[in-house]
Scaffold this motif. Structure first.
Motif, PDB file in Angstrom:
ATOM      1  N   MET A   1       0.847  -1.176   0.000  1.00 63.31           N
ATOM      2  CA  MET A   1       0.000   0.000   0.000  1.00 63.31           C
ATOM      3  C   MET A   1       0.885   1.229   0.000  1.00 63.31           C
ATOM      4  SD  MET A   1      -1.576   0.436   3.818  1.00 63.31           S
ATOM      5  CE  MET A   1      -0.542   0.041   5.190  1.00 63.31           C
ATOM      6  N   ARG A   2       0.365   2.295  -0.537  1.00 62.28           N
ATOM      7  CA  ARG A   2       1.055   3.583  -0.501  1.00 62.28           C
ATOM      8  C   ARG A   2       0.259   4.498   0.422  1.00 62.28           C
ATOM      9  NH1 ARG A   2       4.006   7.290  -4.879  1.00 62.28           N
ATOM     10  NH2 ARG A   2       5.726   6.120  -4.025  1.00 62.28           N
ATOM     11  N   LEU A   3       0.955   5.097   1.375  1.00 59.01           N
ATOM     12  CA  LEU A   3       0.333   6.005   2.330  1.00 59.01           C
ATOM     13  C   LEU A   3       0.713   7.443   2.009  1.00 59.01           C
ATOM     14  CD1 LEU A   3       1.129   4.043   5.612  1.00 59.01           C
ATOM     15  CD2 LEU A   3      -0.977   3.987   4.269  1.00 59.01           C
ATOM     16  N   TYR A   4      -0.182   8.355   2.334  1.00 61.80           N
ATOM     17  CA  TYR A   4       0.019   9.787   2.102  1.00 61.80           C
ATOM     18  C   TYR A   4      -0.341  10.537   3.367  1.00 61.80           C
ATOM     19  CZ  TYR A   4      -1.097  14.511   0.441  1.00 61.80           C
ATOM     20  OH  TYR A   4      -1.164  15.866   0.283  1.00 61.80           O
ATOM     21  N   ARG A   5       0.490  11.490   3.734  1.00 59.24           N
ATOM     22  CA  ARG A   5       0.192  12.386   4.862  1.00 59.24           C
ATOM     23  C   ARG A   5       0.551  13.806   4.453  1.00 59.24           C
ATOM     24  NH1 ARG A   5       3.177  10.690  10.186  1.00 59.24           N
ATOM     25  NH2 ARG A   5       1.779  12.245  11.047  1.00 59.24           N
ATOM     26  N   PHE A   6      -0.163  14.758   5.007  1.00 57.71           N
ATOM     27  CA  PHE A   6       0.178  16.160   4.810  1.00 57.71           C
ATOM     28  C   PHE A   6       0.484  16.733   6.185  1.00 57.71           C
ATOM     29  CE2 PHE A   6      -0.726  20.705   4.128  1.00 57.71           C
ATOM     30  CZ  PHE A   6       0.173  20.923   3.098  1.00 57.71           C
ATOM     31  N   LEU A   7       1.737  17.049   6.416  1.00 56.55           N
ATOM     32  CA  LEU A   7       2.188  17.551   7.707  1.00 56.55           C
ATOM     33  C   LEU A   7       2.128  19.071   7.721  1.00 56.55           C
ATOM     34  CD1 LEU A   7       5.389  15.313   7.953  1.00 56.55           C
ATOM     35  CD2 LEU A   7       3.103  14.825   8.863  1.00 56.55           C
ATOM     36  N   THR A   8       1.621  19.632   8.813  1.00 60.08           N
ATOM     37  CA  THR A   8       1.562  21.088   8.949  1.00 60.08           C
ATOM     38  C   THR A   8       1.988  21.489  10.355  1.00 60.08           C
ATOM     39  OG1 THR A   8      -0.734  21.122   9.702  1.00 60.08           O
ATOM     40  CG2 THR A   8      -0.363  21.270   7.329  1.00 60.08           C
ATOM     41  N   ALA A   9       2.453  22.704  10.474  1.00 63.51           N
ATOM     42  CA  ALA A   9       2.805  23.266  11.777  1.00 63.51           C
ATOM     43  C   ALA A   9       3.144  24.739  11.577  1.00 63.51           C
ATOM     44  CB  ALA A   9       3.991  22.537  12.399  1.00 63.51           C
ATOM     45  N   VAL A  10       3.240  25.440  12.677  1.00 60.60           N
ATOM     46  CA  VAL A  10       3.694  26.822  12.662  1.00 60.60           C
ATOM     47  C   VAL A  10       5.118  26.847  12.108  1.00 60.60           C
ATOM     48  CG1 VAL A  10       4.274  28.789  14.148  1.00 60.60           C
ATOM     49  CG2 VAL A  10       2.219  27.442  14.602  1.00 60.60           C
ATOM     50  N   ASP A  11       5.483  27.927  11.453  1.00 61.22           N
ATOM     51  CA  ASP A  11       6.812  28.060  10.852  1.00 61.22           C
ATOM     52  C   ASP A  11       7.867  28.289  11.940  1.00 61.22           C
ATOM     53  OD1 ASP A  11       8.938  28.411   9.125  1.00 61.22           O
ATOM     54  OD2 ASP A  11       8.454  30.512   8.732  1.00 61.22           O
ATOM     55  N   ALA A  13      10.744  25.567  14.595  1.00 60.33           N
ATOM     56  CA  ALA A  13      11.430  24.277  14.683  1.00 60.33           C
ATOM     57  C   ALA A  13      10.450  23.107  14.779  1.00 60.33           C
ATOM     58  CB  ALA A  13      12.381  24.273  15.877  1.00 60.33           C
ATOM     59  N   THR A  14       9.234  23.350  15.265  1.00 60.66           N
ATOM     60  CA  THR A  14       8.235  22.286  15.379  1.00 60.66           C
ATOM     61  C   THR A  14       7.987  21.630  14.030  1.00 60.66           C
ATOM     62  OG1 THR A  14       7.163  23.468  17.192  1.00 60.66           O
ATOM     63  CG2 THR A  14       5.869  21.775  16.088  1.00 60.66           C
ATOM     64  N   PHE A  15       7.845  22.436  12.995  1.00 63.71           N
ATOM     65  CA  PHE A  15       7.602  21.900  11.660  1.00 63.71           C
ATOM     66  C   PHE A  15       8.793  21.078  11.185  1.00 63.71           C
ATOM     67  CE2 PHE A  15       7.931  22.312   7.006  1.00 63.71           C
ATOM     68  CZ  PHE A  15       6.786  21.614   6.657  1.00 63.71           C
ATOM     69  N   CYS A  16       9.989  21.604  11.340  1.00 64.97           N
ATOM     70  CA  CYS A  16      11.193  20.882  10.909  1.00 64.97           C
ATOM     71  C   CYS A  16      11.325  19.551  11.642  1.00 64.97           C
ATOM     72  CB  CYS A  16      12.431  21.737  11.141  1.00 64.97           C
ATOM     73  SG  CYS A  16      12.458  23.225  10.118  1.00 64.97           S
ATOM     74  N   HIS A  17      11.040  19.534  12.933  1.00 65.57           N
ATOM     75  CA  HIS A  17      11.117  18.292  13.704  1.00 65.57           C
ATOM     76  C   HIS A  17      10.055  17.292  13.248  1.00 65.57           C
ATOM     77  CE1 HIS A  17      14.274  19.294  16.529  1.00 65.57           C
ATOM     78  NE2 HIS A  17      13.719  20.477  16.686  1.00 65.57           N
ATOM     79  N   GLN A  48       3.931  20.120   4.270  1.00 65.64           N
ATOM     80  CA  GLN A  48       4.719  19.256   3.398  1.00 65.64           C
ATOM     81  C   GLN A  48       4.024  17.908   3.288  1.00 65.64           C
ATOM     82  OE1 GLN A  48       7.843  19.590   1.568  1.00 65.64           O
ATOM     83  NE2 GLN A  48       6.915  17.735   0.779  1.00 65.64           N
ATOM     84  N   ALA A  49       3.813  17.468   2.061  1.00 69.85           N
ATOM     85  CA  ALA A  49       3.254  16.134   1.829  1.00 69.85           C
ATOM     86  C   ALA A  49       4.376  15.114   1.897  1.00 69.85           C
ATOM     87  CB  ALA A  49       2.578  16.076   0.468  1.00 69.85           C
ATOM     88  N   VAL A  50       4.062  13.936   2.464  1.00 70.02           N
ATOM     89  CA  VAL A  50       4.999  12.822   2.516  1.00 70.02           C
ATOM     90  C   VAL A  50       4.264  11.548   2.129  1.00 70.02           C
ATOM     91  CG1 VAL A  50       6.569  13.835   4.229  1.00 70.02           C
ATOM     92  CG2 VAL A  50       4.610  12.511   5.009  1.00 70.02           C
ATOM     93  N   VAL A  51       4.990  10.599   1.564  1.00 71.36           N
ATOM     94  CA  VAL A  51       4.420   9.310   1.173  1.00 71.36           C
ATOM     95  C   VAL A  51       5.314   8.186   1.679  1.00 71.36           C
ATOM     96  CG1 VAL A  51       3.223  10.167  -0.882  1.00 71.36           C
ATOM     97  CG2 VAL A  51       5.567   9.339  -1.077  1.00 71.36           C
ATOM     98  N   LYS A  52       4.710   6.990   1.807  1.00 74.19           N
ATOM     99  CA  LYS A  52       5.460   5.818   2.249  1.00 74.19           C
ATOM    100  C   LYS A  52       4.811   4.580   1.648  1.00 74.19           C
ATOM    101  CE  LYS A  52       7.285   3.701   6.428  1.00 74.19           C
ATOM    102  NZ  LYS A  52       7.342   3.803   7.898  1.00 74.19           N
ATOM    103  N   ASP A  53       5.644   3.692   1.097  1.00 74.63           N
ATOM    104  CA  ASP A  53       5.168   2.418   0.572  1.00 74.63           C
ATOM    105  C   ASP A  53       5.365   1.336   1.622  1.00 74.63           C
ATOM    106  OD1 ASP A  53       4.390   3.274  -2.036  1.00 74.63           O
ATOM    107  OD2 ASP A  53       6.502   3.378  -2.579  1.00 74.63           O
ATOM    108  N   ILE A  54       4.313   0.551   1.861  1.00 74.32           N
ATOM    109  CA  ILE A  54       4.353  -0.547   2.825  1.00 74.32           C
ATOM    110  C   ILE A  54       4.021  -1.826   2.079  1.00 74.32           C
ATOM    111  CG2 ILE A  54       3.428  -1.467   4.984  1.00 74.32           C
ATOM    112  CD1 ILE A  54       4.775   1.221   5.385  1.00 74.32           C
TER     113      ILE A  54
END
Length: 68
Positions: A1-11, A13-17, A48-54
């Protein structure tokens, strides 16, 4: 399966972490990051969108993306 997430945070260090943690769990960047002003919070926000194949797993609506 391919997973998709959209990560958000205040601009900050929280976002970078958050993105760094996802990358270290095997997620990959998907597309370009976004940057927008949050009128309600009076702050800039990043996304930032991220994906992962499982392999060997089937996706379903009860799949908890944060578990991967």
């Amino acid at each position: 399966m391919r997973l998709y997430r959209f990560l958000t945070a205040v601009d900050d260090a929280t976002f970078c972490h958050k993105v760094t943690a996802a990358l270290n769990k095997g997620w990959h960047l998907y597309g370009s990051p976004t940057y927008a002003y949050d009128e309600d919070g009076k702050t800039m926000r990043c996304g930032q969108a991220v994906v992962k194949d499982i392999e060997g797993q089937d996706y379903g609506p009860d799949t908890r993306l944060s578990d991967w």
